[in-house]
Motif scaffolding. Structure first.
Motif, PDB file in Angstrom:
ATOM      1  N   VAL A 264      46.765  10.819   9.959  1.00 58.82           N
ATOM      2  CA  VAL A 264      46.008  11.028   8.928  1.00 58.82           C
ATOM      3  C   VAL A 264      44.722  12.067   9.000  1.00 58.82           C
ATOM      4  N   LYS A 265      43.881  11.700  10.157  1.00 56.14           N
ATOM      5  CA  LYS A 265      42.795  12.663  10.128  1.00 56.14           C
ATOM      6  C   LYS A 265      43.385  14.334  10.245  1.00 56.14           C
ATOM      7  N   GLY A 266      44.543  14.351  11.024  1.00 49.91           N
ATOM      8  CA  GLY A 266      45.145  15.660  11.373  1.00 49.91           C
ATOM      9  C   GLY A 266      45.366  16.157   9.817  1.00 49.91           C
ATOM     10  N   LEU A 271      44.504  20.613   5.764  1.00 45.89           N
ATOM     11  CA  LEU A 271      44.550  20.803   4.352  1.00 45.89           C
ATOM     12  C   LEU A 271      43.168  20.317   3.678  1.00 45.89           C
ATOM     13  N   LYS A 272      42.236  20.661   4.381  1.00 46.54           N
ATOM     14  CA  LYS A 272      40.765  20.165   3.773  1.00 46.54           C
ATOM     15  C   LYS A 272      40.464  21.293   2.696  1.00 46.54           C
ATOM     16  N   GLU A 273      40.591  22.389   2.709  1.00 43.99           N
ATOM     17  CA  GLU A 273      40.526  23.380   1.606  1.00 43.99           C
ATOM     18  C   GLU A 273      41.348  23.134   0.523  1.00 43.99           C
ATOM     19  N   LEU A 274      42.528  22.976   0.713  1.00 37.62           N
ATOM     20  CA  LEU A 274      43.269  22.619  -0.524  1.00 37.62           C
ATOM     21  C   LEU A 274      43.260  21.244  -1.207  1.00 37.62           C
ATOM     22  N   ILE A 275      42.852  20.336  -0.370  1.00 38.88           N
ATOM     23  CA  ILE A 275      42.452  18.676  -0.591  1.00 38.88           C
ATOM     24  C   ILE A 275      41.040  18.876  -1.393  1.00 38.88           C
TER      25      ILE A 275
END
Length: 280
Positions: A264-266, A271-275
């Motif tokens: 989940v952390k991966g 996808l941090k920018e999209l999220i």
């Protein structure tokens, strides 16, 4: 003894539930134990009804049956300190194979049975401003990547979810809630009378058939977890003033929990920018 408590344990005629009530009785606790069969329960516990032991025939699908069992327990022991929602059974089969009836039956026991107990016992726990509810989930309620166990995992994910909410709701009344997530323990859980399979199987699901065969013929009887040690761990946690919300049991559960959290952390980081781009 000051640490003696009144325990209410469901699904106590075999497996973890049976190991638990036997240890509790040996330690001098007062125990109300439920099963579909009083005879099987008393035979397994090697005990007869007494001042400390109340065997109860309960249909967990019936609010009336559950309510009567809670009332009988209060009548005999005067209170309930610890509740263990342990009753449940396994169900193997792909989501496509399992009928609506088969899926709902698994939810009726694994989810709604526990909710019936919680609904009936909470008024007593709230009045006494104390108590501890253990809901037995599974590592399959934390990570569901097991072909052929989707419905079973869904029931145990539900247990995780409502127990987290219960912990928040019950905290103001001095009541604790703990989710128990065991890995593989050497009980009868994978035997034919505890693990149901689809009435109508689809041959195309090779991975499901392989998983089903592995659980029934290779894993069953060879599980690394000792149910006696799992029961002792639950009893120990019940003595803690600030018990954990999550109790994983077994090296396999420990490892699989970290695999899920790392995955989940991966996903979050990759996808941090999209999220985080979805705000107005």
């Amino acid at each position: 003894m000051d640490n003696q408590k009144v325990w209410f344990v469901t699904g106590a005629s075999k497996g973890l539930g049976l190991a638990l009530i036997k240890q509790l009785l040996d330690q001098g606790h007062q125990v109300a134990a439920t099963s579909r069969s009083i005879e099987e329960l008393n035979e397994g516990a090697d005990a007869k009804p007494s001042a400390n032991y109340l065997p109860l025939n309960v249909d967990l699908r019936s609010e009336d049956s559950v309510g009567k069992a809670i009332a009988q327990t209060i009548q005999q022991f005067g209170r309930i300190d610890v509740v263990v929602n342990n009753a449940g059974y396994g169900l193997a089969g792909s989501l496509e194979e399992l009928s609506d009836e088969e899926a709902r039956a698994n939810f009726d026991i694994n989810v709604f049975g526990s909710l019936n107990v919680i609904r009936k016992v909470m008024p007593h726990l709230r009045r006494q401003l104390s108590g501890h509810i253990f809901n037995i989930s599974s590592i399959g309620g934390f990570t569901g990547y097991f072909p052929g166990f989707g419905i079973y995992c869904a029931t145990k994910f539900a247990v995780q979810g409502f127990t987290e909410a219960l912990a928040a709701e019950a905290e103001p009344f001095g009541i604790h809630a703990t989710i128990v997530s065991p890995g593989y323990f050497r009980t009868s859980f994978l035997s034919t009378d505890s693990l149901n399979v689809p009435k109508h199987q689809i041959d195309a699901y090779q991975s499901v058939r392989e998983s089903q065969d592995q659980h029934q013929n290779l894993i069953d009887g060879n599980q690394q977890g000792d149910p006696e040690k799992a029961a002792a761990a639950i009893i120990q946690v019940a003595t803690e003033p600030n018990p954990p919300l999550h109790l994983f049991l077994g090296q396999d559960a420990y490892d699989l929990a970290y695999q899920k959290m790392d995955a989940v952390k991966g996903n979050l980081e990759s996808l941090k920018e999209l999220i985080t781009s979805t705000a107005f």
